[in-house]
Scaffold this active site. Structure first.
Site, PDB file in Angstrom:
ATOM      1  N   ASN A  12     -20.630  13.720 -30.686  1.00  9.88           N
ATOM      2  CA  ASN A  12     -21.914  13.908 -29.993  1.00  9.88           C
ATOM      3  C   ASN A  12     -22.198  12.627 -29.220  1.00  9.88           C
ATOM      4  O   ASN A  12     -22.582  11.622 -29.806  1.00  9.88           O
ATOM      5  CB  ASN A  12     -23.017  14.176 -31.028  1.00  9.88           C
ATOM      6  CG  ASN A  12     -24.406  14.196 -30.399  1.00  9.88           C
ATOM      7  OD1 ASN A  12     -24.534  14.270 -29.172  1.00  9.88           O
ATOM      8  ND2 ASN A  12     -25.433  14.120 -31.221  1.00  9.88           N
ATOM      9  N   TRP A  13     -21.984  12.697 -27.903  1.00 12.82           N
ATOM     10  CA  TRP A  13     -22.128  11.480 -27.094  1.00 12.82           C
ATOM     11  C   TRP A  13     -23.591  11.089 -26.884  1.00 12.82           C
ATOM     12  O   TRP A  13     -23.875  10.005 -26.389  1.00 12.82           O
ATOM     13  CB  TRP A  13     -21.468  11.686 -25.728  1.00 12.82           C
ATOM     14  CG  TRP A  13     -19.967  11.717 -25.758  1.00 12.82           C
ATOM     15  CD1 TRP A  13     -19.140  11.695 -26.861  1.00 12.82           C
ATOM     16  CD2 TRP A  13     -19.096  11.781 -24.617  1.00 12.82           C
ATOM     17  NE1 TRP A  13     -17.829  11.743 -26.476  1.00 12.82           N
ATOM     18  CE2 TRP A  13     -17.767  11.798 -25.108  1.00 12.82           C
ATOM     19  CE3 TRP A  13     -19.295  11.832 -23.243  1.00 12.82           C
ATOM     20  CZ2 TRP A  13     -16.655  11.860 -24.259  1.00 12.82           C
ATOM     21  CZ3 TRP A  13     -18.193  11.893 -22.399  1.00 12.82           C
ATOM     22  CH2 TRP A  13     -16.881  11.900 -22.898  1.00 12.82           C
ATOM     23  N   LYS A  14     -24.494  11.980 -27.229  1.00 19.14           N
ATOM     24  CA  LYS A  14     -25.922  11.739 -26.968  1.00 19.14           C
ATOM     25  C   LYS A  14     -26.117  11.354 -25.491  1.00 19.14           C
ATOM     26  O   LYS A  14     -25.396  11.836 -24.633  1.00 19.14           O
ATOM     27  CB  LYS A  14     -26.475  10.686 -27.920  1.00 19.14           C
ATOM     28  CG  LYS A  14     -26.145  10.975 -29.379  1.00 19.14           C
ATOM     29  CD  LYS A  14     -26.996  10.202 -30.333  1.00 19.14           C
ATOM     30  CE  LYS A  14     -26.493  10.419 -31.750  1.00 19.14           C
ATOM     31  NZ  LYS A  14     -27.449  10.030 -32.766  1.00 19.14           N
ATOM     32  N   HIS A  96     -30.500  19.398 -33.376  1.00 20.87           N
ATOM     33  CA  HIS A  96     -30.246  18.012 -33.796  1.00 20.87           C
ATOM     34  C   HIS A  96     -31.588  17.374 -34.176  1.00 20.87           C
ATOM     35  O   HIS A  96     -32.614  17.661 -33.554  1.00 20.87           O
ATOM     36  CB  HIS A  96     -29.573  17.235 -32.656  1.00 20.87           C
ATOM     37  CG  HIS A  96     -29.061  15.898 -33.095  1.00 20.87           C
ATOM     38  ND1 HIS A  96     -29.887  14.810 -33.254  1.00 20.87           N
ATOM     39  CD2 HIS A  96     -27.822  15.491 -33.439  1.00 20.87           C
ATOM     40  CE1 HIS A  96     -29.158  13.789 -33.665  1.00 20.87           C
ATOM     41  NE2 HIS A  96     -27.895  14.166 -33.781  1.00 20.87           N
ATOM     42  N   GLU A  98     -32.831  14.646 -33.572  1.00 22.35           N
ATOM     43  CA  GLU A  98     -33.527  13.950 -32.482  1.00 22.35           C
ATOM     44  C   GLU A  98     -34.300  14.938 -31.621  1.00 22.35           C
ATOM     45  O   GLU A  98     -35.382  14.621 -31.114  1.00 22.35           O
ATOM     46  CB  GLU A  98     -32.503  13.144 -31.659  1.00 22.35           C
ATOM     47  CG  GLU A  98     -32.017  11.927 -32.432  1.00 22.35           C
ATOM     48  CD  GLU A  98     -30.622  11.446 -32.091  1.00 22.35           C
ATOM     49  OE1 GLU A  98     -30.059  11.877 -31.067  1.00 22.35           O
ATOM     50  OE2 GLU A  98     -30.078  10.642 -32.878  1.00 22.35           O
ATOM     51  N   GLU A 167     -26.913  17.030 -41.559  1.00 20.86           N
ATOM     52  CA  GLU A 167     -27.109  15.670 -41.071  1.00 20.86           C
ATOM     53  C   GLU A 167     -28.389  15.098 -41.669  1.00 20.86           C
ATOM     54  O   GLU A 167     -29.482  15.322 -41.130  1.00 20.86           O
ATOM     55  CB  GLU A 167     -27.226  15.664 -39.547  1.00 20.86           C
ATOM     56  CG  GLU A 167     -25.987  16.139 -38.827  1.00 20.86           C
ATOM     57  CD  GLU A 167     -25.821  15.460 -37.472  1.00 20.86           C
ATOM     58  OE1 GLU A 167     -24.750  14.909 -37.243  1.00 20.86           O
ATOM     59  OE2 GLU A 167     -26.778  15.444 -36.681  1.00 20.86           O
ATOM     60  N   GLY A 173     -27.223   7.275 -37.265  1.00 22.30           N
ATOM     61  CA  GLY A 173     -27.324   6.057 -36.472  1.00 22.30           C
ATOM     62  C   GLY A 173     -27.839   4.850 -37.242  1.00 22.30           C
ATOM     63  O   GLY A 173     -28.156   3.827 -36.647  1.00 22.30           O
ATOM     64  N   SER A 211     -23.531   8.633 -39.678  1.00 18.72           N
ATOM     65  CA  SER A 211     -22.793   7.381 -39.822  1.00 18.72           C
ATOM     66  C   SER A 211     -21.389   7.575 -40.380  1.00 18.72           C
ATOM     67  O   SER A 211     -20.917   6.772 -41.187  1.00 18.72           O
ATOM     68  CB  SER A 211     -23.586   6.379 -40.664  1.00 18.72           C
ATOM     69  OG  SER A 211     -24.812   6.056 -40.022  1.00 18.72           O
ATOM     70  N   GLY A 232     -21.634  10.678 -34.157  1.00 16.31           N
ATOM     71  CA  GLY A 232     -22.430  10.098 -33.089  1.00 16.31           C
ATOM     72  C   GLY A 232     -21.807   8.809 -32.580  1.00 16.31           C
ATOM     73  O   GLY A 232     -20.901   8.807 -31.748  1.00 16.31           O
ATOM     74  N   GLY A 233     -22.291   7.691 -33.084  1.00 15.79           N
ATOM     75  CA  GLY A 233     -21.878   6.378 -32.575  1.00 15.79           C
ATOM     76  C   GLY A 233     -20.374   6.185 -32.503  1.00 15.79           C
ATOM     77  O   GLY A 233     -19.844   5.669 -31.504  1.00 15.79           O
TER      78      GLY A 233
END
Ligand code: PEP
Length: 249
Positions: A12-14, A96, A98, A167, A173, A211, A232-233
């Site tokens: 997930n590149w966000k 998600h 967010e 999640e 993150g 994470s 993610g990251g």
């Protein structure tokens, strides 16, 4: 009984990237990723077109990070499942944390988005997860079951066609990861809930996200009900993403 399910790793590149960075990242992934593990990248909408060209026939799938619940119409800023389909999207992340937190997406909106994606042949990756306060209050199970139950109710028998991503919000993150035991416990709850709704629960893909890094992926993915990860990251560094895909092999 534990079923043999193939693993899936989704990046997930966000809201990260640009033309040059995306090209470098994808080349790095394509050059080194192991074959035999299903993997995908979910990229910002403006880059879907070029990513579709870069990844055509590569075996690496691509998807979006959201989709409208509506078919078409006066919904400024929204992107429909029909539009995503034109770019060869295989997946759309929905719900998600967010989007739930910053865009006020309710459980019902998330379920409607999942339904809209499925109607166009796009697999929704439905995210569920509790906040730190909810975990500390002992509400984890109730929260994720409530989030998933609306999706089950909305999709009916089609529920067997979705991917679910657990999640925990406190792990996204933050560098904090659910322990393999914590993650497996929630995955088992979710699979049992799915089993009450569909005979296909045992073959459904349940991802863990929060994470995930190269050094913790293998132990998470070895849990009986964890079928891969939503990353993610670490999905923004080719070497890390490839190492996580390899951990799923
Ligand atoms: C995510 O955003 O879905 C996620 C899991 O992020 P991270 O891996 O950075 O925690």
């Amino acid at each position: 009984m534990t079923q043999a399910r193939s693993k899936l790793v989704v990046g997930n590149w966000k809201m990260h990237g640009n033309h040059a960075a995306n090209a470098e990242l994808l080349q790095g992934i394509l050059a080194a990723r192991p074959l035999g593990v299903d993997a995908a990248v979910c990229v910002p909408f403006p880059y879907l077109s070029e990513v579709a060209v870069t990844l055509a026939n590569s075996g690496l799938a691509w998807g979006a990070q959201d989709v409208s619940a509506h078919e078409q119409g006066a919904y400024t800023g929204e992107v429909s499942a029909a539009m995503l389909m034109e770019f060869g999207c295989r997946y759309a992340i929905v719900g998600h944390s967010e989007r739930r937190a910053y865009h006020g997406e309710s459980d019902q909106i998330v379920a409607d988005k999942a339904k809209a994606a499925l109607a166009r042949g796009i697999t929704p990756i439905v995210c569920v997860g509790e906040t730190l306060a909810q975990r500390q209050a002992g509400e984890t199970e109730a929260v994720v079951k409530r989030q998933l139950s609306v999706v089950i109710h909305t999709l009916g028998q089609c529920i067997g066609e979705i991917v679910v991503a657990y999640e925990p919000v406190w792990a996204i993150g933050t560098g904090l990861t659910a322990s393999p035991e914590q993650a497996q416990a929630v995955h088992a709850v979710l699979r049992a809930q799915l089993a009450a709704a569909t005979a296909r629960a045992a073959e459904m893909t349940l991802l863990y996200g929060g994470s995930v890094k190269p050094d913790n992926a293998a132990v998470l993915f070895s849990q009986p009900d964890i079928d891969g990860g939503l990353i993610g990251g670490a999905a923004l560094k080719a070497a890390d993403f490839v190492a996580i895909v390899r951990a799923a092999a």
